[in-house]
Motif scaffolding. Structure first.
Motif, PDB file in Angstrom:
ATOM      1  N   VAL A 121       5.577 -11.579  -4.860  1.00 15.06           N
ATOM      2  CA  VAL A 121       6.536 -10.876  -4.006  1.00 15.06           C
ATOM      3  C   VAL A 121       6.721  -9.519  -4.654  1.00 15.06           C
ATOM      4  O   VAL A 121       7.114  -9.427  -5.811  1.00 15.06           O
ATOM      5  CB  VAL A 121       7.876 -11.632  -3.897  1.00 15.06           C
ATOM      6  CG1 VAL A 121       8.946 -10.739  -3.279  1.00 15.06           C
ATOM      7  CG2 VAL A 121       7.702 -12.902  -3.075  1.00 15.06           C
ATOM      8  N   ASP A 122       6.363  -8.461  -3.932  1.00 11.53           N
ATOM      9  CA  ASP A 122       6.416  -7.135  -4.540  1.00 11.53           C
ATOM     10  C   ASP A 122       6.652  -6.080  -3.467  1.00 11.53           C
ATOM     11  O   ASP A 122       6.672  -6.383  -2.264  1.00 11.53           O
ATOM     12  CB  ASP A 122       5.109  -6.851  -5.290  1.00 11.53           C
ATOM     13  CG  ASP A 122       5.259  -5.730  -6.314  1.00 11.53           C
ATOM     14  OD1 ASP A 122       6.403  -5.409  -6.706  1.00 11.53           O
ATOM     15  OD2 ASP A 122       4.223  -5.156  -6.729  1.00 11.53           O
ATOM     16  N   ILE A 123       6.797  -4.852  -3.941  1.00  8.81           N
ATOM     17  CA  ILE A 123       6.967  -3.714  -3.040  1.00  8.81           C
ATOM     18  C   ILE A 123       5.594  -3.202  -2.610  1.00  8.81           C
ATOM     19  O   ILE A 123       4.697  -3.083  -3.441  1.00  8.81           O
ATOM     20  CB  ILE A 123       7.753  -2.606  -3.766  1.00  8.81           C
ATOM     21  CG1 ILE A 123       9.210  -3.045  -3.947  1.00  8.81           C
ATOM     22  CG2 ILE A 123       7.647  -1.295  -3.025  1.00  8.81           C
ATOM     23  CD1 ILE A 123      10.019  -2.127  -4.810  1.00  8.81           C
ATOM     24  N   VAL A 124       5.458  -2.924  -1.325  1.00  2.66           N
ATOM     25  CA  VAL A 124       4.236  -2.317  -0.806  1.00  2.66           C
ATOM     26  C   VAL A 124       4.608  -0.978  -0.182  1.00  2.66           C
ATOM     27  O   VAL A 124       5.558  -0.906   0.602  1.00  2.66           O
ATOM     28  CB  VAL A 124       3.574  -3.207   0.273  1.00  2.66           C
ATOM     29  CG1 VAL A 124       2.285  -2.557   0.778  1.00  2.66           C
ATOM     30  CG2 VAL A 124       3.299  -4.604  -0.278  1.00  2.66           C
ATOM     31  N   GLU A 125       3.884   0.064  -0.577  1.00  6.42           N
ATOM     32  CA  GLU A 125       4.154   1.362   0.041  1.00  6.42           C
ATOM     33  C   GLU A 125       2.949   1.772   0.886  1.00  6.42           C
ATOM     34  O   GLU A 125       2.969   1.640   2.107  1.00  6.42           O
ATOM     35  CB  GLU A 125       4.492   2.396  -1.038  1.00  6.42           C
ATOM     36  CG  GLU A 125       5.091   3.664  -0.456  1.00  6.42           C
ATOM     37  CD  GLU A 125       5.414   4.704  -1.506  1.00  6.42           C
ATOM     38  OE1 GLU A 125       5.395   4.388  -2.710  1.00  6.42           O
ATOM     39  OE2 GLU A 125       5.663   5.857  -1.115  1.00  6.42           O
ATOM     40  N   THR A 126       1.879   2.209   0.243  1.00  6.54           N
ATOM     41  CA  THR A 126       0.678   2.576   1.003  1.00  6.54           C
ATOM     42  C   THR A 126      -0.250   1.378   1.186  1.00  6.54           C
ATOM     43  O   THR A 126      -1.127   1.403   2.056  1.00  6.54           O
ATOM     44  CB  THR A 126      -0.107   3.666   0.249  1.00  6.54           C
ATOM     45  OG1 THR A 126      -0.491   3.116  -1.037  1.00  6.54           O
ATOM     46  CG2 THR A 126       0.723   4.902   0.015  1.00  6.54           C
ATOM     47  N   GLY A 127      -0.100   0.389   0.336  1.00  9.49           N
ATOM     48  CA  GLY A 127      -1.003  -0.771   0.365  1.00  9.49           C
ATOM     49  C   GLY A 127      -2.231  -0.568  -0.518  1.00  9.49           C
ATOM     50  O   GLY A 127      -3.084  -1.450  -0.628  1.00  9.49           O
ATOM     51  N   ASN A 128      -2.310   0.596  -1.171  1.00 10.45           N
ATOM     52  CA  ASN A 128      -3.495   0.904  -1.987  1.00 10.45           C
ATOM     53  C   ASN A 128      -3.679  -0.049  -3.164  1.00 10.45           C
ATOM     54  O   ASN A 128      -4.798  -0.442  -3.477  1.00 10.45           O
ATOM     55  CB  ASN A 128      -3.420   2.350  -2.506  1.00 10.45           C
ATOM     56  CG  ASN A 128      -3.623   3.356  -1.395  1.00 10.45           C
ATOM     57  OD1 ASN A 128      -4.169   3.004  -0.348  1.00 10.45           O
ATOM     58  ND2 ASN A 128      -3.166   4.584  -1.601  1.00 10.45           N
ATOM     59  N   THR A 129      -2.559  -0.391  -3.816  1.00  7.07           N
ATOM     60  CA  THR A 129      -2.664  -1.280  -4.988  1.00  7.07           C
ATOM     61  C   THR A 129      -3.167  -2.656  -4.570  1.00  7.07           C
ATOM     62  O   THR A 129      -4.007  -3.257  -5.239  1.00  7.07           O
ATOM     63  CB  THR A 129      -1.306  -1.390  -5.715  1.00  7.07           C
ATOM     64  OG1 THR A 129      -0.763  -0.085  -5.883  1.00  7.07           O
ATOM     65  CG2 THR A 129      -1.455  -2.051  -7.078  1.00  7.07           C
ATOM     66  N   LEU A 130      -2.661  -3.135  -3.447  1.00  5.69           N
ATOM     67  CA  LEU A 130      -3.122  -4.435  -2.933  1.00  5.69           C
ATOM     68  C   LEU A 130      -4.617  -4.372  -2.666  1.00  5.69           C
ATOM     69  O   LEU A 130      -5.389  -5.220  -3.129  1.00  5.69           O
ATOM     70  CB  LEU A 130      -2.382  -4.791  -1.629  1.00  5.69           C
ATOM     71  CG  LEU A 130      -0.910  -5.175  -1.731  1.00  5.69           C
ATOM     72  CD1 LEU A 130      -0.368  -5.483  -0.342  1.00  5.69           C
ATOM     73  CD2 LEU A 130      -0.721  -6.374  -2.669  1.00  5.69           C
TER      74      LEU A 130
END
Ligand code: PRP
Ligand code: MG
Length: 207
Positions: free
Chosen positions: A154-163
């Motif tokens: 469960v984490d923060i997603v901003e651009t989705g790049n890290t995922l």
């Protein structure tokens, strides 16, 4: 004098830029070095703090107003303030994320969920009446599934790049996050005008 506790870094810069646009003199803040408390000519005293500490300063009456992300508010047990304004900046969201396989896989044991936001993670699964093991990580939470520590995060997603860079995807959106202005309940009583003026300024001078 209105006392503001603000989250250091991106929130600080965005909020100060908004105030500058509304005619506040923010130069002492833009020109600061490592000072952690600054007073401006417009009767603002600003302290620069870590997000969780913004709430602590509010709780103890050191700050009248705080600027923090909704993520920090959700993760805290302290709720004795008014959330007055959604600044609609710093937008991102809390999500349950994992490898695509997570969706179809059947688990014959408790799922392991890694998160920096253990309260949010526990509440999410409690709502679904799912008993999971939540493992706290302080950062780089995406490592959970990558190294086999956890089944999901469960984490923060901003651009989705890290995922994306780590082969993970959003399984479920949990909550929208953005910067919020919160106000100490006592301060709203005794500094109502200052607080309302600040809100008006942040709303772009709208009546
Ligand atoms: C945050 C968050 C995600 C990433 C999301 O981590 O925890 O990992 O940013 O952003 P993205 O969707 O644009 O890739 P951060 O970089 O702040 O580091 P940390 O988790 O290690 O503290
Ligand atoms: Mg991260």
């Amino acid at each position: 004098m209105i006392k503001i506790a603000i989250t250091k870094g991106r929130i600080e810069k965005q909020v100060c830029r908004l105030l500058e646009k509304q005619g506040f003199d923010m130069d002492p803040i833009f020109n600061k070095n490592r000072e952690l408390l600054i007073e401006t000519k417009d009767g603002i005293q600003m302290i620069f703090a870590k997000s969780n500490d913004v709430l602590t300063f509010l709780e103890h009456g050191i700050a009248d107003v705080g600027f923090v992300g909704k993520d920090t508010l959700m993760e805290s047990d302290y709720h004795d303030y008014y959330e007055m304004l959604d600044l609609e900046i710093g937008r991102c969201f809390f999500a349950l994320c994992a490898y695509p396989l997570y969706k179809t896989k059947s688990f014959n044991r408790r799922k392991r969920i890694a998160s920096k936001y253990t309260k949010t993670a526990k509440e999410y699964f409690a709502k679904r009446k799912e008993d999971v093991e939540v493992i706290k990580l302080e950062g780089s939470v995406e490592l959970g599934p990558v190294v086999g520590l956890s089944d999901a995060i469960v984490d923060i997603v901003e651009t989705g790049n890290t995922l994306k860079a780590n082969g993970l995807e959003v399984i479920d959106k949990i909550e929208e996050i953005s910067t919020r202005m919160i106000v100490n309940k006592v301060a709203l009583k005794y500094k109502k005008k200052e607080v309302l003026d600040l809100i008006k300024a942040l709303q772009g001078g709208k009546e």
